[in-house]
Structures are given as structure tokens and as C-alpha cells.
Design a protein around this motif. Sequence first.
Motif: not given
Length: 119
Positions: A3, A109-111, A94, A5-6, A22, A113
Amino acid sequence: QVQLVESGGGLVQAGGSLRLSCAASGRFFRINVMAWYRQTPGKQRDLVASISSSGITNYVDSVKGRFTISRDNAKNTVYLQMSSLKPEDTAVYYCNVDLRTLGTTRAYWGQGTQVTVSS
């Protein structure tokens, strides 16, 4: 399972600063290149900055001198310090992390922001 997380996006006035983070978590053996991309509606996702495992950095010309990418290997985290922000920096940012898990090496990839710079 990996995972990313940003955090750290938001609304800022032109000339202001923001710091994106991140953090990678899960089961992996090694983190290679860590990078930040950005994307605006209707356009492709473009590389902003990257940092290798040895700390070598690379920036797109439009952010040189204003953005700084860094990483904390102990925390599996990559940062993007953004200063002297301009309205054209407005985008979804990202993180992208290339890492080795059991049996494979691939990028995650992050989600995303949102960063919004008002004029």
C-alpha cells in the motif's frame, strides 16, 4: 500486499508551500526508485521528480529550484517539498514507487492527492 498512502495536499495561494508525503507499507524486500507524478483533467500523468535508492534526484524543468524530492528509507517514505507554488502546479499528485516483492519487481501508485494553487 503493498500500500502507498499519500498525504499533504490542499489549497494554497500562489507563492506558498506544501509538503507531500507517501508512505509504503506491506510485504516487500527493497524499494528502488521513488517518484512523484502529476495529472490535470484530460491530460496524461507526467513525471515531476524522482529519487533513486542512492539519493540521485531528477526534476522536470518547470519545477527545478522550487521543488525538492527526498526519501526516508527507514520510514519507507518519499516526500515532495513544493515552494513558490504557481497556479500551473495545480494537479492531482501521485507517488510512484518501484519495489521488489517476493518474486517480482514492479511499480505501485498512490491514491493521489489534490494540490490547488490559487492566484
